[in-house]
Design a protein around this motif. Structure first.
Motif, PDB file in Angstrom:
ATOM      1  N   ALA A   1      25.594  34.924 -76.849  1.00 58.18           N
ATOM      2  CA  ALA A   1      25.342  33.563 -77.341  1.00 58.18           C
ATOM      3  C   ALA A   1      25.415  32.529 -76.214  1.00 58.18           C
ATOM      4  O   ALA A   1      24.829  31.455 -76.330  1.00 58.18           O
ATOM      5  CB  ALA A   1      26.335  33.210 -78.447  1.00 58.18           C
ATOM      6  N   ALA A   2      26.092  32.862 -75.139  1.00 58.75           N
ATOM      7  CA  ALA A   2      26.199  31.933 -74.009  1.00 58.75           C
ATOM      8  C   ALA A   2      24.869  31.737 -73.289  1.00 58.75           C
ATOM      9  O   ALA A   2      24.647  30.699 -72.657  1.00 58.75           O
ATOM     10  CB  ALA A   2      27.249  32.426 -73.020  1.00 58.75           C
ATOM     11  N   THR A   3      23.963  32.705 -73.389  1.00 65.78           N
ATOM     12  CA  THR A   3      22.712  32.628 -72.636  1.00 65.78           C
ATOM     13  C   THR A   3      21.453  32.764 -73.486  1.00 65.78           C
ATOM     14  O   THR A   3      20.354  32.644 -72.959  1.00 65.78           O
ATOM     15  CB  THR A   3      22.671  33.723 -71.547  1.00 65.78           C
ATOM     16  OG1 THR A   3      22.804  35.007 -72.168  1.00 65.78           O
ATOM     17  CG2 THR A   3      23.767  33.490 -70.519  1.00 65.78           C
ATOM     18  N   ARG A   4      21.604  33.034 -74.766  1.00 66.58           N
ATOM     19  CA  ARG A   4      20.434  33.193 -75.643  1.00 66.58           C
ATOM     20  C   ARG A   4      20.580  32.247 -76.829  1.00 66.58           C
ATOM     21  O   ARG A   4      21.394  32.487 -77.724  1.00 66.58           O
ATOM     22  CB  ARG A   4      20.305  34.637 -76.126  1.00 66.58           C
ATOM     23  CG  ARG A   4      20.105  35.609 -74.976  1.00 66.58           C
ATOM     24  CD  ARG A   4      20.014  37.023 -75.432  1.00 66.58           C
ATOM     25  NE  ARG A   4      20.085  37.933 -74.299  1.00 66.58           N
ATOM     26  CZ  ARG A   4      19.820  39.205 -74.359  1.00 66.58           C
ATOM     27  NH1 ARG A   4      19.477  39.757 -75.511  1.00 66.58           N
ATOM     28  NH2 ARG A   4      19.910  39.958 -73.291  1.00 66.58           N
ATOM     29  N   GLU A   5      19.769  31.191 -76.815  1.00 70.29           N
ATOM     30  CA  GLU A   5      19.915  30.118 -77.804  1.00 70.29           C
ATOM     31  C   GLU A   5      19.805  30.617 -79.239  1.00 70.29           C
ATOM     32  O   GLU A   5      20.571  30.211 -80.107  1.00 70.29           O
ATOM     33  CB  GLU A   5      18.871  29.032 -77.543  1.00 70.29           C
ATOM     34  CG  GLU A   5      19.028  27.844 -78.451  1.00 70.29           C
ATOM     35  CD  GLU A   5      18.014  26.750 -78.144  1.00 70.29           C
ATOM     36  OE1 GLU A   5      17.758  25.971 -79.065  1.00 70.29           O
ATOM     37  OE2 GLU A   5      17.501  26.687 -77.021  1.00 70.29           O
ATOM     38  N   TRP A   6      18.844  31.500 -79.515  1.00 67.83           N
ATOM     39  CA  TRP A   6      18.672  31.961 -80.891  1.00 67.83           C
ATOM     40  C   TRP A   6      19.880  32.765 -81.365  1.00 67.83           C
ATOM     41  O   TRP A   6      20.237  32.707 -82.542  1.00 67.83           O
ATOM     42  CB  TRP A   6      17.369  32.736 -81.058  1.00 67.83           C
ATOM     43  CG  TRP A   6      17.334  34.060 -80.359  1.00 67.83           C
ATOM     44  CD1 TRP A   6      16.909  34.307 -79.083  1.00 67.83           C
ATOM     45  CD2 TRP A   6      17.734  35.316 -80.892  1.00 67.83           C
ATOM     46  NE1 TRP A   6      17.030  35.638 -78.790  1.00 67.83           N
ATOM     47  CE2 TRP A   6      17.531  36.284 -79.898  1.00 67.83           C
ATOM     48  CE3 TRP A   6      18.247  35.718 -82.123  1.00 67.83           C
ATOM     49  CZ2 TRP A   6      17.813  37.632 -80.086  1.00 67.83           C
ATOM     50  CZ3 TRP A   6      18.532  37.059 -82.311  1.00 67.83           C
ATOM     51  CH2 TRP A   6      18.310  38.001 -81.302  1.00 67.83           C
ATOM     52  N   ILE A   7      20.536  33.490 -80.454  1.00 69.84           N
ATOM     53  CA  ILE A   7      21.766  34.200 -80.820  1.00 69.84           C
ATOM     54  C   ILE A   7      22.886  33.186 -81.025  1.00 69.84           C
ATOM     55  O   ILE A   7      23.672  33.301 -81.973  1.00 69.84           O
ATOM     56  CB  ILE A   7      22.144  35.262 -79.767  1.00 69.84           C
ATOM     57  CG1 ILE A   7      21.130  36.418 -79.798  1.00 69.84           C
ATOM     58  CG2 ILE A   7      23.565  35.793 -80.017  1.00 69.84           C
ATOM     59  CD1 ILE A   7      21.355  37.497 -78.767  1.00 69.84           C
TER      60      ILE A   7
ATOM     61  N   LEU B   1      22.627  31.722 -84.548  1.00 65.40           N
ATOM     62  CA  LEU B   1      23.129  32.645 -85.574  1.00 65.40           C
ATOM     63  C   LEU B   1      24.644  32.798 -85.496  1.00 65.40           C
ATOM     64  O   LEU B   1      25.342  32.734 -86.508  1.00 65.40           O
ATOM     65  CB  LEU B   1      22.485  34.031 -85.406  1.00 65.40           C
ATOM     66  CG  LEU B   1      21.152  34.282 -86.068  1.00 65.40           C
ATOM     67  CD1 LEU B   1      20.612  35.651 -85.667  1.00 65.40           C
ATOM     68  CD2 LEU B   1      21.247  34.170 -87.571  1.00 65.40           C
ATOM     69  N   TYR B   2      25.143  33.002 -84.295  1.00 65.02           N
ATOM     70  CA  TYR B   2      26.579  33.199 -84.075  1.00 65.02           C
ATOM     71  C   TYR B   2      27.367  31.966 -84.538  1.00 65.02           C
ATOM     72  O   TYR B   2      28.370  32.080 -85.235  1.00 65.02           O
ATOM     73  CB  TYR B   2      26.819  33.483 -82.589  1.00 65.02           C
ATOM     74  CG  TYR B   2      28.232  33.852 -82.235  1.00 65.02           C
ATOM     75  CD1 TYR B   2      28.694  35.148 -82.415  1.00 65.02           C
ATOM     76  CD2 TYR B   2      29.104  32.916 -81.686  1.00 65.02           C
ATOM     77  CE1 TYR B   2      30.001  35.499 -82.064  1.00 65.02           C
ATOM     78  CE2 TYR B   2      30.402  33.254 -81.337  1.00 65.02           C
ATOM     79  CZ  TYR B   2      30.837  34.548 -81.531  1.00 65.02           C
ATOM     80  OH  TYR B   2      32.128  34.891 -81.187  1.00 65.02           O
ATOM     81  N   GLY B   3      26.877  30.781 -84.178  1.00 64.33           N
ATOM     82  CA  GLY B   3      27.538  29.542 -84.590  1.00 64.33           C
ATOM     83  C   GLY B   3      27.549  29.376 -86.093  1.00 64.33           C
ATOM     84  O   GLY B   3      28.543  28.930 -86.685  1.00 64.33           O
ATOM     85  N   GLN B   4      26.453  29.760 -86.734  1.00 62.84           N
ATOM     86  CA  GLN B   4      26.382  29.689 -88.194  1.00 62.84           C
ATOM     87  C   GLN B   4      27.430  30.600 -88.832  1.00 62.84           C
ATOM     88  O   GLN B   4      28.104  30.212 -89.785  1.00 62.84           O
ATOM     89  CB  GLN B   4      24.971  30.070 -88.655  1.00 62.84           C
ATOM     90  CG  GLN B   4      24.756  29.942 -90.143  1.00 62.84           C
ATOM     91  CD  GLN B   4      23.344  30.339 -90.553  1.00 62.84           C
ATOM     92  OE1 GLN B   4      22.451  30.514 -89.735  1.00 62.84           O
ATOM     93  NE2 GLN B   4      23.137  30.485 -91.841  1.00 62.84           N
ATOM     94  N   VAL B   5      27.595  31.787 -88.294  1.00 67.09           N
ATOM     95  CA  VAL B   5      28.580  32.731 -88.843  1.00 67.09           C
ATOM     96  C   VAL B   5      29.997  32.200 -88.638  1.00 67.09           C
ATOM     97  O   VAL B   5      30.831  32.270 -89.552  1.00 67.09           O
ATOM     98  CB  VAL B   5      28.416  34.138 -88.210  1.00 67.09           C
ATOM     99  CG1 VAL B   5      29.529  35.064 -88.658  1.00 67.09           C
ATOM    100  CG2 VAL B   5      27.062  34.722 -88.586  1.00 67.09           C
ATOM    101  N   ILE B   6      30.278  31.656 -87.466  1.00 65.10           N
ATOM    102  CA  ILE B   6      31.605  31.078 -87.203  1.00 65.10           C
ATOM    103  C   ILE B   6      31.895  29.953 -88.191  1.00 65.10           C
ATOM    104  O   ILE B   6      32.976  29.882 -88.782  1.00 65.10           O
ATOM    105  CB  ILE B   6      31.705  30.551 -85.750  1.00 65.10           C
ATOM    106  CG1 ILE B   6      31.767  31.705 -84.756  1.00 65.10           C
ATOM    107  CG2 ILE B   6      32.904  29.628 -85.572  1.00 65.10           C
ATOM    108  CD1 ILE B   6      33.104  32.379 -84.658  1.00 65.10           C
ATOM    109  N   ARG B   7      30.918  29.066 -88.381  1.00 67.41           N
ATOM    110  CA  ARG B   7      31.111  27.946 -89.323  1.00 67.41           C
ATOM    111  C   ARG B   7      31.337  28.452 -90.745  1.00 67.41           C
ATOM    112  O   ARG B   7      32.220  27.960 -91.457  1.00 67.41           O
ATOM    113  CB  ARG B   7      29.917  26.983 -89.272  1.00 67.41           C
ATOM    114  CG  ARG B   7      29.877  26.137 -88.004  1.00 67.41           C
ATOM    115  CD  ARG B   7      28.772  25.079 -88.056  1.00 67.41           C
ATOM    116  NE  ARG B   7      27.435  25.639 -88.202  1.00 67.41           N
ATOM    117  CZ  ARG B   7      26.688  26.103 -87.207  1.00 67.41           C
ATOM    118  NH1 ARG B   7      27.151  26.097 -85.969  1.00 67.41           N
ATOM    119  NH2 ARG B   7      25.471  26.572 -87.440  1.00 67.41           N
TER     120      ARG B   7
END
Length: 190
Positions: free
Chosen positions: A116-122, A125-131
């Motif tokens: 997620a640090a280098t791939r915006e689309w990941i 998704l990752y941020g959505q799951v954390i939220r």
């Protein structure tokens, strides 16, 4: 760029393709994923894999979404004790790398968290799951004092234990769950 949904509905064969992708990522990393490798791992023809995921980005997104759905199903389906605190421990233990599917999903979580640090689309998704996770934790905490902070700390505890133990052997499960239990006691003040 694709608009990926965490609510994606997988057919039986699409789930098998995503599960094969998860196994490849968990054992060899994101760069090992290709239509050809997923076809070998899944037992499907390359054309069948491409039908479900026409490119690598979709293969990777579907693997992450499927992994999150597997985790959610495990957390929701586990038998929990009547004791509210132990129910936390039992449910959150399903997210830790304690062998089998949990090990695969924990490895996916760590891999995608790093990517997620280098791939915006990941990252999206990752941020959505954390939220979503923190929102669910907040829902359980209710109006507890400092609920938002405690939700962030519980997220950090689960993430930290996952990162620290993703390569640990199964016999260490008691220690990992013990660390989870003690961390929750400190955060929740019980």
């Amino acid at each position: 760029m694709n608009d990926f949904s965490l609510d994606h509905q997988f057919s039986e064969s699409a789930a098998a393709v995503a599960d094969a992708t998860i196994r490849i990522i968990a054992s060899r990393g994101l760069d090992a994923v290709s239509v050809r490798e997923v076809a070998k791992e899944s037992g499907f023809a390359a054309g069948s894999v491409q039908y479900h995921a026409p490119n690598k980005e979709i293969l990777l997104a579907h693997a992450f979404i499927r992994s999150i759905q597997r985790q959610t199903a495990r957390v929701g389906g586990v038998q929990v004790p009547d004791d509210a605190f132990e129910a936390w421990v039992v449910r959150l233990s399903e997210l830790l790398p304690l062998g089998g599917e949990r090990q695969e999903d924990a490895t996916i979580w760590v891999t995608y968290g790093s990517a997620a640090a280098t791939r915006e689309w990941i990252a999206d998704l990752y941020g959505q799951v954390i939220r979503d996770f923190q929102k669910a934790v907040l829902g359980v905490l209710g109006d507890m004092e400092q609920a938002e902070r405690k939700a962030r700390l519980i997220t950090a505890l689960v993430n930290g234990l996952t990162i620290d133990n993703v390569g640990a052997a199964e016999p260490e499960a008691d220690r990992v769950v013990g660390d989870l239990r003690e961390g929750l006691r400190l955060i929740l003040g019980v």
